[in-house]
Design a protein around this motif. Structure first.
Motif, PDB file in Angstrom:
ATOM      1  N   MET A 109       0.795  -1.152  -0.004  1.00 22.59           N
ATOM      2  CA  MET A 109       0.094  -0.060  -0.043  1.00 22.59           C
ATOM      3  C   MET A 109       0.827   1.257  -0.102  1.00 22.59           C
ATOM      4  SD  MET A 109      -2.874   1.404   2.803  1.00 22.59           S
ATOM      5  CE  MET A 109      -1.848   1.740   3.865  1.00 22.59           C
ATOM      6  N   GLU A 110       0.425   2.119  -0.742  1.00 23.80           N
ATOM      7  CA  GLU A 110       1.123   3.485  -0.735  1.00 23.80           C
ATOM      8  C   GLU A 110       0.195   4.614  -0.728  1.00 23.80           C
ATOM      9  OE1 GLU A 110       3.982   6.084  -4.148  1.00 23.80           O
ATOM     10  OE2 GLU A 110       2.691   4.522  -4.766  1.00 23.80           O
ATOM     11  N   LYS A 111       0.530   5.341   0.715  1.00 27.22           N
ATOM     12  CA  LYS A 111      -0.337   6.505   0.927  1.00 27.22           C
ATOM     13  C   LYS A 111      -1.547   6.110   1.323  1.00 27.22           C
ATOM     14  CE  LYS A 111       2.545   9.985  -1.644  1.00 27.22           C
ATOM     15  NZ  LYS A 111       2.547  10.727  -2.728  1.00 27.22           N
ATOM     16  N   SER A 112      -2.640   6.373   0.781  1.00 32.27           N
ATOM     17  CA  SER A 112      -4.159   6.141   0.991  1.00 32.27           C
ATOM     18  C   SER A 112      -4.583   5.230   0.370  1.00 32.27           C
ATOM     19  CB  SER A 112      -4.925   7.527   1.240  1.00 32.27           C
ATOM     20  OG  SER A 112      -4.913   8.101   0.153  1.00 32.27           O
ATOM     21  N   LYS A 113      -3.853   4.694  -0.887  1.00 31.24           N
ATOM     22  CA  LYS A 113      -4.352   3.826  -1.788  1.00 31.24           C
ATOM     23  C   LYS A 113      -4.857   2.523  -1.224  1.00 31.24           C
ATOM     24  CE  LYS A 113      -1.503   6.031  -5.561  1.00 31.24           C
ATOM     25  NZ  LYS A 113      -0.628   5.641  -6.701  1.00 31.24           N
ATOM     26  N   PRO A 114      -5.647   1.696  -1.805  1.00 32.73           N
ATOM     27  CA  PRO A 114      -6.025   0.561  -1.245  1.00 32.73           C
ATOM     28  C   PRO A 114      -4.742  -0.470  -1.417  1.00 32.73           C
ATOM     29  CG  PRO A 114      -6.997   0.829  -3.399  1.00 32.73           C
ATOM     30  CD  PRO A 114      -6.471   2.141  -3.056  1.00 32.73           C
ATOM     31  N   TRP A 115      -4.807  -1.609  -0.424  1.00 32.24           N
ATOM     32  CA  TRP A 115      -3.921  -2.744  -0.529  1.00 32.24           C
ATOM     33  C   TRP A 115      -3.999  -3.439  -1.991  1.00 32.24           C
ATOM     34  CZ3 TRP A 115      -0.231  -3.516   3.044  1.00 32.24           C
ATOM     35  CH2 TRP A 115      -0.168  -2.770   4.162  1.00 32.24           C
ATOM     36  N   GLN A 116      -2.989  -4.029  -2.409  1.00 30.04           N
ATOM     37  CA  GLN A 116      -3.043  -4.732  -3.378  1.00 30.04           C
ATOM     38  C   GLN A 116      -1.726  -5.964  -3.384  1.00 30.04           C
ATOM     39  OE1 GLN A 116      -2.027  -2.401  -7.010  1.00 30.04           O
ATOM     40  NE2 GLN A 116      -0.185  -1.665  -6.434  1.00 30.04           N
ATOM     41  N   LYS A 117      -1.695  -6.825  -4.079  1.00 33.01           N
ATOM     42  CA  LYS A 117      -0.793  -7.765  -4.265  1.00 33.01           C
ATOM     43  C   LYS A 117       0.284  -7.721  -5.151  1.00 33.01           C
ATOM     44  CE  LYS A 117      -0.925 -12.929  -3.847  1.00 33.01           C
ATOM     45  NZ  LYS A 117      -1.680 -14.350  -3.977  1.00 33.01           N
ATOM     46  N   ALA A 118       1.365  -7.909  -4.993  1.00 30.62           N
ATOM     47  CA  ALA A 118       2.584  -7.503  -5.670  1.00 30.62           C
ATOM     48  C   ALA A 118       3.699  -8.626  -5.368  1.00 30.62           C
ATOM     49  CB  ALA A 118       3.068  -6.132  -5.331  1.00 30.62           C
ATOM     50  N   TRP A 119       4.229  -9.005  -6.566  1.00 30.43           N
ATOM     51  CA  TRP A 119       5.319  -9.858  -6.433  1.00 30.43           C
ATOM     52  C   TRP A 119       6.589  -9.168  -6.234  1.00 30.43           C
ATOM     53  CZ3 TRP A 119       6.490 -14.882  -5.642  1.00 30.43           C
ATOM     54  CH2 TRP A 119       7.406 -15.269  -6.374  1.00 30.43           C
ATOM     55  N   SER A 170      11.416  10.789   4.369  1.00 26.34           N
ATOM     56  CA  SER A 170      10.733  12.085   4.072  1.00 26.34           C
ATOM     57  C   SER A 170       9.310  12.027   3.795  1.00 26.34           C
ATOM     58  CB  SER A 170      11.639  12.483   2.687  1.00 26.34           C
ATOM     59  OG  SER A 170      11.159  13.958   2.588  1.00 26.34           O
ATOM     60  N   LYS A 171       8.951  12.172   2.554  1.00 25.48           N
ATOM     61  CA  LYS A 171       7.283  12.102   2.561  1.00 25.48           C
ATOM     62  C   LYS A 171       7.022  10.797   1.905  1.00 25.48           C
ATOM     63  CE  LYS A 171       6.659  17.081   2.234  1.00 25.48           C
ATOM     64  NZ  LYS A 171       5.994  18.130   1.298  1.00 25.48           N
ATOM     65  N   SER A 172       7.912   9.826   1.706  1.00 21.81           N
ATOM     66  CA  SER A 172       7.723   8.546   0.981  1.00 21.81           C
ATOM     67  C   SER A 172       7.271   7.443   2.077  1.00 21.81           C
ATOM     68  CB  SER A 172       8.768   8.282   0.197  1.00 21.81           C
ATOM     69  OG  SER A 172       8.939   9.028  -1.100  1.00 21.81           O
ATOM     70  N   VAL A 173       6.069   6.962   1.832  1.00 25.08           N
ATOM     71  CA  VAL A 173       5.915   5.986   2.852  1.00 25.08           C
ATOM     72  C   VAL A 173       5.219   4.777   2.021  1.00 25.08           C
ATOM     73  CG1 VAL A 173       4.190   5.406   4.607  1.00 25.08           C
ATOM     74  CG2 VAL A 173       4.887   7.671   4.555  1.00 25.08           C
ATOM     75  N   HIS A 174       5.918   3.449   2.036  1.00 27.38           N
ATOM     76  CA  HIS A 174       5.619   2.210   1.662  1.00 27.38           C
ATOM     77  C   HIS A 174       5.097   1.303   2.651  1.00 27.38           C
ATOM     78  CE1 HIS A 174       7.114   3.995  -2.246  1.00 27.38           C
ATOM     79  NE2 HIS A 174       8.178   4.293  -1.550  1.00 27.38           N
ATOM     80  N   SER A 175       3.966   0.766   2.709  1.00 23.48           N
ATOM     81  CA  SER A 175       3.505  -0.397   3.716  1.00 23.48           C
ATOM     82  C   SER A 175       3.376  -1.553   2.897  1.00 23.48           C
ATOM     83  CB  SER A 175       2.259   0.085   3.964  1.00 23.48           C
ATOM     84  OG  SER A 175       2.132   1.284   4.885  1.00 23.48           O
ATOM     85  N   PHE A 176       4.021  -2.743   3.498  1.00 22.40           N
ATOM     86  CA  PHE A 176       3.999  -3.979   3.161  1.00 22.40           C
ATOM     87  C   PHE A 176       3.456  -4.982   4.087  1.00 22.40           C
ATOM     88  CE2 PHE A 176       7.311  -2.085   0.966  1.00 22.40           C
ATOM     89  CZ  PHE A 176       7.206  -2.404  -0.422  1.00 22.40           C
ATOM     90  N   ALA A 177       2.663  -6.003   3.848  1.00 21.77           N
ATOM     91  CA  ALA A 177       2.328  -7.023   4.769  1.00 21.77           C
ATOM     92  C   ALA A 177       2.719  -8.395   4.052  1.00 21.77           C
ATOM     93  CB  ALA A 177       0.648  -6.748   4.832  1.00 21.77           C
TER      94      ALA A 177
END
Length: 209
Positions: A109-119, A170-177
């Protein structure tokens, strides 16, 4: 192998292993873009890139649908244009996944976008960069994250995602699960090194010294 094109049946890439044409990189649309298989190399391609036919030895020299690249190889036509240099995003997923420090599916997930599956892949040759693809056989990355300098927060974001972690700079936020705690810890072990500019090989050398 180029020399074996048409001489023996290829291994077909499954439809669900790609989200885009493996030749022109056009994204597949569930409604309008049908997926085709090149009968020579087994790659999944769009209708434009499968609009060629060649006689294939393994199929009794019958005419079969093939992609543009295989068509030129099989009929012996050489493309005079030099291949364009690959951009950073145009490195094939299979190419880096087969020689990686770590690779697996993660929720992203990036910022307030919805979660998505990524390889997600961290290649051995670029152990400080995280590549993200839509699927394991995609020929173009959706995004890359140079990990050096990021701060790692391994506190779960919510009860729904107990195996999550966050990268901030800085202002970049990347969330993973991750799907489980073991996989999360494997990723964190590599990422903790990368954000400091170290690779697993460097760490081994330091321990030996």
């Amino acid at each position: 192998q180029t020399a074996e094109l048409g001489k023996r049946a290829p291994r077909w890439i499954r439809d669900n292993e790609v989200t885009m044409c493996m030749k022109c990189k056009e994204p597949f649309n569930a409604l309008t873009r049908r997926r085709h298989h090149c009968r020579a190399c087994g790659h999944v391609v769009c209708w434009k890139c499968s609009d060629y036919k060649a006689h294939l030895e393994y199929d009794g020299n019958k005419l079969n649908k093939v992609c543009k690249d295989c068509y030129h190889v099989i009929i012996g036509c050489t493309d005079s244009e030099e291949k364009k240099k690959k951009g950073i995003l145009e490195i094939e997923s299979a190419e880096v996944s087969g020689n990686s420090v770590i690779c697996s599916f993660l929720q992203y997930m990036e910022k307030s976008k919805p979660w998505q599956k990524a390889w997600c892949v961290i290649p051995k040759q670029e152990a400080l960069v995280l590549y993200m693809y839509g699927a394991p056989q995609d020929v173009r990355a959706l995004a890359t994250i140079p990990l050096l300098g990021y701060t790692v927060d391994d506190t779960p974001r919510s009860a729904d995602l107990p195996h999550s972690f966050k990268l901030t700079q800085s202002k970049s936020v990347h969330s993973f699960a991750a799907d489980n705690e073991e996989l999360k810890q494997k990723w964190l072990k590599v990422i903790h090194l990368a954000v400091k500019g170290e690779t697993p090989e460097c760490q081994n050398e330091l321990q030996v010294n």
